[in-house]
Design a protein around this motif. Structure first.
Motif, PDB file in Angstrom:
ATOM      1  N   VAL A  76      41.471  34.838  41.111  1.00  0.00           N
ATOM      2  CA  VAL A  76      42.444  34.221  40.208  1.00  0.00           C
ATOM      3  C   VAL A  76      41.728  33.451  39.101  1.00  0.00           C
ATOM      4  CG1 VAL A  76      44.335  32.561  40.060  1.00  0.00           C
ATOM      5  CG2 VAL A  76      44.206  34.125  42.002  1.00  0.00           C
ATOM      6  N   ARG A  77      40.670  32.765  39.442  1.00  0.00           N
ATOM      7  CA  ARG A  77      39.922  32.035  38.415  1.00  0.00           C
ATOM      8  C   ARG A  77      39.339  32.989  37.380  1.00  0.00           C
ATOM      9  NH1 ARG A  77      36.586  27.698  42.223  1.00  0.00           N
ATOM     10  NH2 ARG A  77      38.392  26.359  42.721  1.00  0.00           N
ATOM     11  N   ALA A  78      38.835  34.135  37.852  1.00  0.00           N
ATOM     12  CA  ALA A  78      38.286  35.109  36.914  1.00  0.00           C
ATOM     13  C   ALA A  78      39.379  35.678  36.020  1.00  0.00           C
ATOM     14  CB  ALA A  78      37.599  36.233  37.685  1.00  0.00           C
ATOM     15  N   ALA A  79      40.564  35.917  36.590  1.00  0.00           N
ATOM     16  CA  ALA A  79      41.676  36.452  35.802  1.00  0.00           C
ATOM     17  C   ALA A  79      42.135  35.442  34.764  1.00  0.00           C
ATOM     18  CB  ALA A  79      42.834  36.836  36.720  1.00  0.00           C
ATOM     19  N   GLU A  80      42.169  34.165  35.141  1.00  0.00           N
ATOM     20  CA  GLU A  80      42.640  33.120  34.234  1.00  0.00           C
ATOM     21  C   GLU A  80      41.582  32.736  33.193  1.00  0.00           C
ATOM     22  OE1 GLU A  80      45.783  30.859  37.233  1.00  0.00           O
ATOM     23  OE2 GLU A  80      43.758  30.053  36.959  1.00  0.00           O
ATOM     24  N   SER A  81      40.340  33.086  33.463  1.00  0.00           N
ATOM     25  CA  SER A  81      39.282  32.704  32.526  1.00  0.00           C
ATOM     26  C   SER A  81      39.392  33.432  31.197  1.00  0.00           C
ATOM     27  CB  SER A  81      37.904  32.987  33.140  1.00  0.00           C
ATOM     28  OG  SER A  81      37.721  34.389  33.315  1.00  0.00           O
TER      29      SER A  81
END
Length: 743
Positions: free
Chosen positions: A732-737
């Motif tokens: 999720v962090r990678a997607a939101e980055s």
């Protein structure tokens, strides 16, 4: 334009992700099967005789326990064997033959120390129905014992083949409630069928449907004979002794084992008392026709006088063809269920394949001794376990008891009342009926399986045991297919939780956005950042359910995410027929609502519950990507978290996922069924040029480092697949980055 630049940067420059996982090749997979053929054959042959693994360690401590358990079971199996032969409509000696072969042969192949093989109520009832049908269809052609031994041989040979081929896993497709259901229905069927014999009522078919037997028994009560004077007291005495010993054992724990063995002897005691009473009353009352005032067992041949080669001819086997499947199913189901239960209770694990071999050999060899089909007995196995059995060798002690009965006690068997044997049967099958507490547990755990249990019981009661078995199996299979084809999936949001009540540290977890009674309603669940969807699929991702995955994700995207193309300026003639968008009059208002929705940026899929994927499933995922990108009108990132299998990783890479390829180079179809290249002028596969992927579809990995050179900061998952992540939080962090700063 800014979005395109950000996406291009992510595709060209792979960020160092937090995760890395090895891939596999077909060679890796086949390598696990490389073994010396001689060693494989030797291990296989040794596994067929588990007795070889423990017999060399046999000792006096084990011997004492086996002798006590063997004698205890022997005192029960003799009267039960003759009683179950009556259920099978066979002479009583055939029950003793089956008992002898079962306990003798099983100890050589057993992986369970507790199970006792021999005649059982359900199989005996099924045997009687098979005999009745064959004799009705072919009157006077074969006798009952001939049919029964042929059933034992053919069904035993089939079960033996299943075990030798190591196909015992097929038993796992039938759940416990289904087995309990037809066993409960069969027990009711057997008990009701023995009531006429208990009361001396005749004049109707006791093998008919249970409700018919109940009605006819009630109608026949005025015809009750003197047999009831031996049957009813026997049944009452059996229950009084059983319940009394159980109560006294709990009240006086010091003497619990004494009361246990008194309870064990209740069958032999009641039969002995009633046999003496029968002898005293009937010995001088034989009529001119050779009959007695009550029905007694009469002559039981001494020894193995009826032993002969089983009749195996094409005509008889053809007549039995329709009955063999159900006989085979009952043999293996009942035995595996019982052996697994006692393995769980007593702390050991059985080998289902080896147990099927044991059952197969027992019935195949037993047919040469005149035995009818036999399998594991619940009541005798429980008795064996409670008696302190130590090894399967206790079966040899039981076989000695049966031999003594066959050669030394047959004159006394002459005077045993049939009504007393009926009482023994009714008392024995009572343990097979599921208790109300057990049935309620089925309802609490799985209401649908409670329905399966109820259907099996009702079908058995109102039809036949055969129909009950088929109904329970078919409904179980239907439920399995429904669950596989309609699995649960959840869209997730994040929540912060504390490790302990007093701790100030929190960690981030992802739970379903819709509170379904599992998540604490007081916990605040925060949706992912606008433009990001997090989805968890709670089932293996295979061809029966892949369309559900596709429809749920696409429907959610169309409902919650902005449509990339403004349809208000597109004429009706240029709109697709299957998705025309809003009407011309409502286009402006629809566009206002559409602009309020977030722009779709990334979809994160939690793979932690998925253990398998196939070609159809990957094609469904490709279709999902194509549909959501068509809706969003731009490339959408797909991130995957917690991939447990390297084969799943390999499959996703083949579908163009994880490696950061743009949609123009991703495959649009990998499960092509018909050749229609001429429609689009080129193969979709020709357009797929995955980044950093070998021609065989496997992702490249850097050379394995020296095991002695360990790097604690090395990535867990290969950097060649930046859209595969170690856990959901990282995904999720990678997607939101990659979201715009304003988000």
């Amino acid at each position: 334009m800014d979005r395109a630049k950000r996406l291009a940067k992510r595709l060209v420059h792979h960020p160092a992700p937090e995760d890395t996982a090895p891939t596999v090749s077909v060679q890796n997979y086949l390598g696990q099967f490389r073994q010396s053929p001689r060693r494989a054959v030797t291990n296989y042959l040794l596994s067929l005789f588990p007795i070889l693994s423990w017999i060399t360690r046999y000792n006096l401590g084990w011997l004492s326990g086996d002798i006590v358990a063997g004698l205890t079971v022997g005192m029960v199996v003799v009267p039960q064997g003759m009683s179950y032969a009556q259920i099978a409509t066979l002479p009583p000696q055939y029950g003793l033959y089956s008992s002898f072969v079962g306990v003798t042969v099983y100890c050589l192949f057993a992986t369970s120390k507790d199970v006792s093989i021999g005649p059982v109520a359900v199989v005996s009832l099924l045997t009687s129905q098979i005999i009745g049908r064959v004799m009705k269809a072919h009157p006077g052609q074969w006798e009952g014992p001939e049919i029964a031994t042929t059933v034992a041989f053919v069904s035993g040979f089939i079960v033996l083949g299943i075990g030798l081929l190591r196909l015992g896993w097929i038993v796992e497709f039938i759940p416990a409630p289904a087995v309990s259901g037809f066993m409960t229905g069969s027990a009711i069927n057997i008990a009701v069928g023995q009531v006429p014999g208990l009361m001396g009522i005749t004049g109707f078919d006791t093998r008919a449907a249970t409700y018919h037997v109940i009605i006819n028994s009630l109608r026949g009560l005025p015809r009750t004979t003197l047999d009831a004077a031996w049957g009813l007291p026997s049944l009452v005495a059996l229950y009084i002794i059983s319940l009394g010993c159980t109560h006294l054992g709990k009240r006086y724990p010091r003497y619990a084992r004494v009361f246990f063995f008194i309870s064990v002897l209740r069958n032999a005691f009641v039969i002995l008392v009633m046999t003496i009473a029968s002898w005293l009353y009937t010995r001088h009352r034989r009529s001119a026709k050779g009959t007695y005032p009550i029905k007694i067992l009469q002559t039981v041949p001494r020894g193995f006088q009826n032993v002969r080669q089983p009749t195996i001819n094409s005509e008889l086997v053809s007549a039995l063809a329709g009955q063999i499947p159900v006989a085979t199913i009952v043999l293996l189901l009942e035995h595996i269920a019982i052996s697994k239960s006692f393995g769980r209770l007593n702390g050991y694990t059985i080998d289902p394949n080896q147990e099927l071999i044991a059952i197969g050999v027992t019935n195949t060899v037993g047919s040469c001794f005149g035995a009818f089909p036999a399998t594991g007995s619940f009541s005798r196995s429980a008795l064996k376990a409670k008696s302190g059995v130590r090894t399967p060798l206790a079966g040899l002690v039981t076989s000695i008891v049966v031999i003594v009965a066959l050669y030394g006690l047959t004159p006394a068997f002459f005077w045993i009342p049939n009504a007393t044997l009926a009482a023994v049967i009714i008392h024995a099958v009572g343990n097979l009926v599921a208790s109300p507490a057990q049935v309620y547990t089925y309802w609490r755990v799985s209401p649908l399986e409670f329905v399966i249990w109820s259907a099996a019981v009702l079908t058995t009661v109102f039809s036949t045991v055969e129909d009950g078995i088929y109904v329970s199996i078919s409904t179980s299979a239907a439920l399995l297919l429904v669950r596989l084809a309609h699995p649960r999936g959840n869209f997730l949001g994040r929540a912060s939780v504390r490790e302990h009540a007093d701790s100030k540290e929190t960690r981030e977890v992802f739970v379903p956005l819709t509170k379904d009674g599992v998540t604490n309603p007081q916990v605040a669940i925060i949706p992912p950042s606008p433009g990001v969807i997090v989805y968890r699929y709670e089932e293996s991702f295979l061809y029966p359910n892949s369309s559900i995955f596709n429809s749920e994700l696409v429907s959610h995207v169309k409902k919650t995410m902005r449509r990339g193309k403004d349809m208000s300026g597109v004429s009706m003639g240029d709109r697709p027929w299957n998705d025309p968008g809003p009407s011309k009059h409502g286009a402006a208002a629809d566009q206002v609502l559409n602009d309020q929705k977030p722009e779709l940026h990334a979809i994160v899929i939690d793979m932690s519950s998925i253990s398998h994927v196939d070609v159809t499933a990957v094609q469904a995922l490709v279709d999902t990507r194509n549909e959501v990108e068509r809706w969003a009108d731009h490339t959408v990132e797909f991130h995957f978290a917690t991939i447990l299998s390297p084969w799943i990783r390999r499959a996703l890479v083949a579908g163009g996922f994880g490696v950061g390829v743009s949609s123009s180079r991703a495959p649009r179809e990998i499960a092509r069924v018909v050749p229609y290249r001429e429609l689009d002028g080129e193969s979709s596969d020709d357009r797929f040029e995955p980044v950093d992927v070998e021609s065989n579809g496997e992702s490249k990995l850097p050379e394995s480092p020296n095991p002695s050179q360990k790097n604690e900061h090395a990535p867990i998952i290969s950097t060649d697949t930046p859209f595969f992540h170690f856990d959901l939080v990282a995904a999720v962090r990678a997607a939101e980055s990659g979201l715009p700063t304003k988000l």
